[in-house]
Design an enzyme around this catalytic site. Structure first.
Site, short mmCIF file in Angstrom:
data_model
loop_
_atom_site.label_atom_id
_atom_site.label_comp_id
_atom_site.label_asym_id
_atom_site.label_seq_id
_atom_site.Cartn_x
_atom_site.Cartn_y
_atom_site.Cartn_z
CB ALA A 1 -15.72 -22.61 1.40
CE LYS A 2 -23.22 -24.35 3.83
NZ LYS A 2 -23.77 -24.77 2.54
N GLY A 3 -19.51 -21.11 5.69
CA GLY A 3 -19.27 -20.15 6.75
C GLY A 3 -20.55 -19.80 7.46
CB VAL B 1 -14.73 -24.40 7.32
CG1 VAL B 1 -13.94 -25.67 7.02
CG2 VAL B 1 -14.85 -24.21 8.82
#
Ligand code: NAD
Length: 425
Positions: free
Chosen positions: A114-116, A69
């Site tokens: 962001a992050k994933g 994201v």
């Protein structure tokens, strides 16, 4: 259009993500943020779901779900970790990505958030399976990742080795070595000196600034630290080095209290050898709950979220809380702490030392020139101190807590970047 009151919040909700949204909405209201901008900053710019098929050791194929994201790229490429865990969800990634946007903006790094993650249980996967997952996840996100686009880092259950596989996979496709596509890499592949200690060092810097503001002498200031992993042990080590008296430490095995001050290098040696503080003889046994309520100058939660809640906030006796962990205080505890005059240094400022040295790693990789430790630590100190003073000034200007001050500062910086870039259509 001016900002309109959001729907009332559910007072039963105390998840760290809902807590973050409450603070975001509170700060946006005080900033009188334009309604359109508010809606834009509330939602991620991109949400990607990928399927990760892996051939298991018995020849069968198992498909894992992965997410990335991107919350914002208004101030620069997006930055944020990759976590591997069985219970992650897209919603959680969305909240954590926004959190990264605010954290980078508070300390003025030229990054968005962001992050994933991948839905998997690393405890039951072999190293070969983990490598396949990391590589296929990266291959599926080749168009998303990039030194100018989106730069991952380690997070829950991912580490330097996994970052090395991400870097290698990306580089194989690019047909040349691209070290700056990830941070938190092994030093031999372009990792930065000082990264491991950076978050604890940042906590020490903001704690010292807060003690100075409250005119509490640093030498002899009493400190209780919850959690003795990377952040907790390093924070304790640096504060001990400044002359503070660390009267209590803890980890999952429980707490250890010594009013004369704990020998922190000895505790670190113990934790390194035993892989936990269990059996540490340098203090009497207390529970984690008791540790939080000890009379002290500084309480430094560095374990996990939701430790200080509306239930126990009234019993906290510290003068300063330095949030080493992400989300250790719920939104409903905030007003209780504030009414009792406790100064809370919010997570998005207090633990920003890690992402700051990740930024230095990215800069060094792009320059192809590596800094001595002293330069890393000097840069870190300057950025974190400036962040602290910016947050303090904003909080004073708006007559709010440091937490809401930090959110106002961050949201304003991102909103200004969006405004000056304009809305492309
Ligand atoms: P870690 O895994 O190295 O250490 C966590 C510590 O907390 C361990 O000592 C563990 O025993 C202890 N712990 C776990 N549950 C506990 C409980 N219920 N009571 C008391 N202690 C408990 O993790 P870390 O990297 O030190 O991260 C700690 C926190 O800081 C997390 O919230 C993380 O998101 C945040 N953080 C870490 C970094 C970083 O650079 N490592 C950067 C920013 C934020």
């Amino acid at each position: 259009m001016p900002y309109k009151e959001p729907a009332p919040i559910n007072l039963d909700s105390e998840s760290p993500f809902e807590s973050m949204m409450e603070r975001f909405e509170h700060a946006a209201r005080l900033l009188n943020l334009d309604r359109g901008l508010f809606e834009f900053l509330k939602v991620p710019e991109r949400q990607i779901i990928v399927a990760i098929p892996i051939q298991m050791d018995d020849g069968s194929v198992q498909v894992f779900e992965g997410y990335r994201v991107i919350h914002s790229i208004a101030r620069g490429p997006s930055k944020g970790g990759i976590r591997f865990a069985p219970d992650i969800t897209l919603d959680e990634m969305k909240a954590l990505a926004a959190w990264m946007t605010w954290k980078c903006a508070v300390v003025n790094l030229p990054f968005g958030g962001a992050k994933g993650g991948v839905v998997c249980d690393p405890a039951v996967l072999t190293p070969v399976q983990l490598e396949k997952i990391a590589r296929r996840y990266t291959a599926n996100l080749l168009d998303t990742f990039g030194p100018e686009k989106d730069i991952p880092a380690p997070d829950l259950n991912t580490n330097e080795q996994i970052m090395a596989w991400v870097m290698d996979t990306y580089s194989m496709h690019a047909r040349h070595t691209v070290t700056s596509v990830v941070t938190g890499k092994p030093k031999i592949l372009g990792g930065s000196l000082g990264r491991r200690e950076a978050t604890g060092r940042g906590c020490m810097i903001v704690t010292k600034e807060a003690l100075d503001r409250l005119r509490i002498p640093v030498n002899g200031a009493t400190v209780a630290v919850q959690g003795f992993g990377n952040v907790g042990s390093m924070s304790a080590f640096f504060l001990h080095g400044l002359g503070c008296k660390i009267i209590a430490i803890s980890d999952v095995s429980g707490g250890y209290y010594n009013p004369d001050g704990i020998d922190i290098p000895r505790a670190i040696d113990h934790a390194r050898q035993q892989r936990s503080l269990r059996g540490f003889a340098g203090g009497e046994s207390i529970t984690n709950e008791e540790l939080l309520e000890l009379p002290c100058d500084v309480l430094l939660p560095a374990a996990r979220e939701d430790q200080i809640t509306a239930e126990n906030a009234g019993r906290i006796k510290a003068k300063i809380i330095c949030e080493g962990a992400n989300g250790p205080t719920t939104a409903h505890a905030d007003p209780i702490l504030e009414s009792r005059g406790i100064l809370v240094i919010p997570d998005i400022l207090a633990n920003a030392g890690g992402v700051t040295v990740s930024y230095f790693e990215w800069v060094q990789d792009r320059m192809g020139y590596f800094w001595p430790l002293e330069q890393v630590n000097d840069g870190l100190e300057r950025i974190i101190r400036e962040g602290f003073h910016d947050v303090f000034d904003t909080a004073e200007q708006y007559h709010v807590s440091l937490r809401i001050g930090a959110y106002i500062l961050a949201i304003d910086r991102v909103a200004q970047a969006v405004k000056v870039r304009g809305i492309y259509a």
